[in-house]
Design a protein around this motif. Structure first.
Motif, PDB file in Angstrom:
ATOM      1  N   GLU A   7       0.828  -1.210   0.000  1.00  0.00           N
ATOM      2  CA  GLU A   7       0.000   0.000   0.000  1.00  0.00           C
ATOM      3  C   GLU A   7       0.860   1.258   0.000  1.00  0.00           C
ATOM      4  OE1 GLU A   7      -4.020  -0.749   2.353  1.00  0.00           O
ATOM      5  OE2 GLU A   7      -2.284  -1.356   3.551  1.00  0.00           O
ATOM      6  N   ILE A   8       1.904   1.238   0.807  1.00  0.00           N
ATOM      7  CA  ILE A   8       2.776   2.412   0.903  1.00  0.00           C
ATOM      8  C   ILE A   8       3.496   2.649  -0.414  1.00  0.00           C
ATOM      9  CG2 ILE A   8       4.856   3.314   2.004  1.00  0.00           C
ATOM     10  CD1 ILE A   8       3.878   1.933   4.590  1.00  0.00           C
ATOM     11  N   ASP A   9       3.929   1.581  -1.054  1.00  0.00           N
ATOM     12  CA  ASP A   9       4.572   1.714  -2.357  1.00  0.00           C
ATOM     13  C   ASP A   9       3.634   2.333  -3.368  1.00  0.00           C
ATOM     14  OD1 ASP A   9       6.397   1.464  -4.427  1.00  0.00           O
ATOM     15  OD2 ASP A   9       5.793  -0.583  -4.889  1.00  0.00           O
ATOM     16  N   GLU A  25      -5.359   7.820   3.249  1.00  0.00           N
ATOM     17  CA  GLU A  25      -5.021   8.948   4.122  1.00  0.00           C
ATOM     18  C   GLU A  25      -5.942   9.014   5.334  1.00  0.00           C
ATOM     19  OE1 GLU A  25      -5.041  12.213   1.393  1.00  0.00           O
ATOM     20  OE2 GLU A  25      -2.944  11.873   0.786  1.00  0.00           O
ATOM     21  N   GLU A  26      -7.188   8.586   5.169  1.00  0.00           N
ATOM     22  CA  GLU A  26      -8.108   8.538   6.308  1.00  0.00           C
ATOM     23  C   GLU A  26      -7.661   7.475   7.309  1.00  0.00           C
ATOM     24  OE1 GLU A  26     -11.981   7.928   4.728  1.00  0.00           O
ATOM     25  OE2 GLU A  26     -12.216  10.002   4.008  1.00  0.00           O
ATOM     26  N   ARG A  27      -7.166   6.342   6.796  1.00  0.00           N
ATOM     27  CA  ARG A  27      -6.673   5.278   7.679  1.00  0.00           C
ATOM     28  C   ARG A  27      -5.431   5.709   8.450  1.00  0.00           C
ATOM     29  NH1 ARG A  27      -5.241   0.595   4.152  1.00  0.00           N
ATOM     30  NH2 ARG A  27      -4.371  -0.193   6.115  1.00  0.00           N
ATOM     31  N   LEU A  28      -4.651   6.600   7.858  1.00  0.00           N
ATOM     32  CA  LEU A  28      -3.440   7.072   8.532  1.00  0.00           C
ATOM     33  C   LEU A  28      -3.755   7.753   9.861  1.00  0.00           C
ATOM     34  CD1 LEU A  28      -1.335   8.551   5.567  1.00  0.00           C
ATOM     35  CD2 LEU A  28      -0.785   6.529   6.919  1.00  0.00           C
ATOM     36  N   GLU A  36       3.432   4.824  10.978  1.00  0.00           N
ATOM     37  CA  GLU A  36       4.843   4.648  11.312  1.00  0.00           C
ATOM     38  C   GLU A  36       5.607   4.036  10.136  1.00  0.00           C
ATOM     39  OE1 GLU A  36       8.251   5.034  13.439  1.00  0.00           O
ATOM     40  OE2 GLU A  36       6.250   5.795  13.938  1.00  0.00           O
ATOM     41  N   GLU A  37       4.984   3.060   9.466  1.00  0.00           N
ATOM     42  CA  GLU A  37       5.620   2.438   8.301  1.00  0.00           C
ATOM     43  C   GLU A  37       5.804   3.463   7.178  1.00  0.00           C
ATOM     44  OE1 GLU A  37       6.942  -0.374   7.931  1.00  0.00           O
ATOM     45  OE2 GLU A  37       6.097  -1.733   9.420  1.00  0.00           O
ATOM     46  N   LEU A  38       4.810   4.318   6.988  1.00  0.00           N
ATOM     47  CA  LEU A  38       4.903   5.359   5.957  1.00  0.00           C
ATOM     48  C   LEU A  38       6.040   6.329   6.284  1.00  0.00           C
ATOM     49  CD1 LEU A  38       3.841   6.840   3.453  1.00  0.00           C
ATOM     50  CD2 LEU A  38       2.236   8.034   4.949  1.00  0.00           C
TER      51      LEU A  38
END
Length: 265
Positions: A7-9, A25-28, A36-38
């Motif tokens: 997902e981040i990729d 972005e809402e999940r962030l 944190e992974e992002l």
């Protein structure tokens, strides 16, 4: 296991649709692990993207360590490394193996960290070497007991000994302008004062004047040039001047030049 790397990729590479991006972005806001992974992935990408480095925290960039890192990122070595990393990432993005890209990104970032660590080590090592080879107290005094001493020269030496290097260079400049017969030792003092001020061109010009002075002190010029290059961390020029010193065992600081040459190799 959640496929955060995939997902981040997609998010960072712009592969998400508008609706997917909005949902991500809402999940962030609620998924701290995802956030944190992002953050980690962004930091890894920042390591080899010049623009993000230059637009970073301005206060952080003022530190010695940050300046060393910035110097590294501007080097040919870093440019080559970043080009290789970007090429590998681009090639792997074109396929569907997102996880491959993720692990390559980690491996590439580790490579950058190792290279940067080695660079900083070398930088700090040069600083330590400079401190160990500079001995200001071994420069002969300009003041001779029982004799009249030029007041400008005496004042310049006192300022130098008090580590007031800027004022010392101004006093030496006044002395050099006022006198026709110049004490060659003044070139050493003035050159080292400029070196401590990181005014390297001015320092080298003083040691060039020393070399051309046709006095017994002239033979010391190459060693003091070596100290300038050492503080500048200019290995090639430092190596060249050290080799010229060890070409003759009678040269000033022959032993020290030989030792230093071995330490920087």
């Amino acid at each position: 296991m959640k496929d955060y790397p995939i997902e981040i990729d997609d998010y960072l590479s712009g592969a998400m649709s508008a609706s997917e991006k909005q949902a991500f972005e809402e999940r962030l806001r609620t998924d701290s692990a995802l956030a944190e992974e992002l953050k980690l992935q962004k930091e890894m990408l920042t390591m080899y993207e010049d623009q993000q480095w230059l637009e970073g925290d301005r206060d952080a960039l003022k530190t010695k360590e940050a300046k060393q890192l910035q110097s590294f990122f501007e080097s040919d070595e870093a440019t080559s490394l970043k080009s290789t990393i970007n090429q590998v990432i681009t090639e792997n993005r074109s396929g569907s193996k997102h996880k491959t890209f993720w692990f390559i990104g980690i491996a590439a970032s580790i490579a950058v960290l190792l290279t940067v660590s080695l660079f900083v080590f070398k930088e700090n090592n040069y600083d330590e070497l400079y401190a160990s080879y500079v001995h200001m107290d071994e420069i002969p005094s300009l003041v001779t007991r029982g004799e009249d001493t030029n007041k400008l020269l005496e004042n310049a030496q006192l300022l130098f000994e008090d580590k007031k290097y800027q004022e010392a260079t101004e006093s030496f400049a006044a002395y050099h302008k006022a006198e026709e017969a110049i004490d060659p030792l003044s070139y050493i003092y003035n050159g080292m004062a400029y070196t401590e001020l990181n005014k390297f061109d001015e320092a080298l010009s003083q040691f060039e004047l020393l070399a051309n002075s046709e006095t017994l002190q002239a033979k010391k010029a190459n060693w003091y040039k070596a100290l300038v290059y050492l503080k500048q961390k200019k290995k090639r020029k430092l190596t060249d001047v050290l080799k010229s010193i060890i070409a003759d065992k009678n040269n000033y600081k022959y032993q020290e030049a030989q030792e230093l040459l071995e330490k920087i190799d």
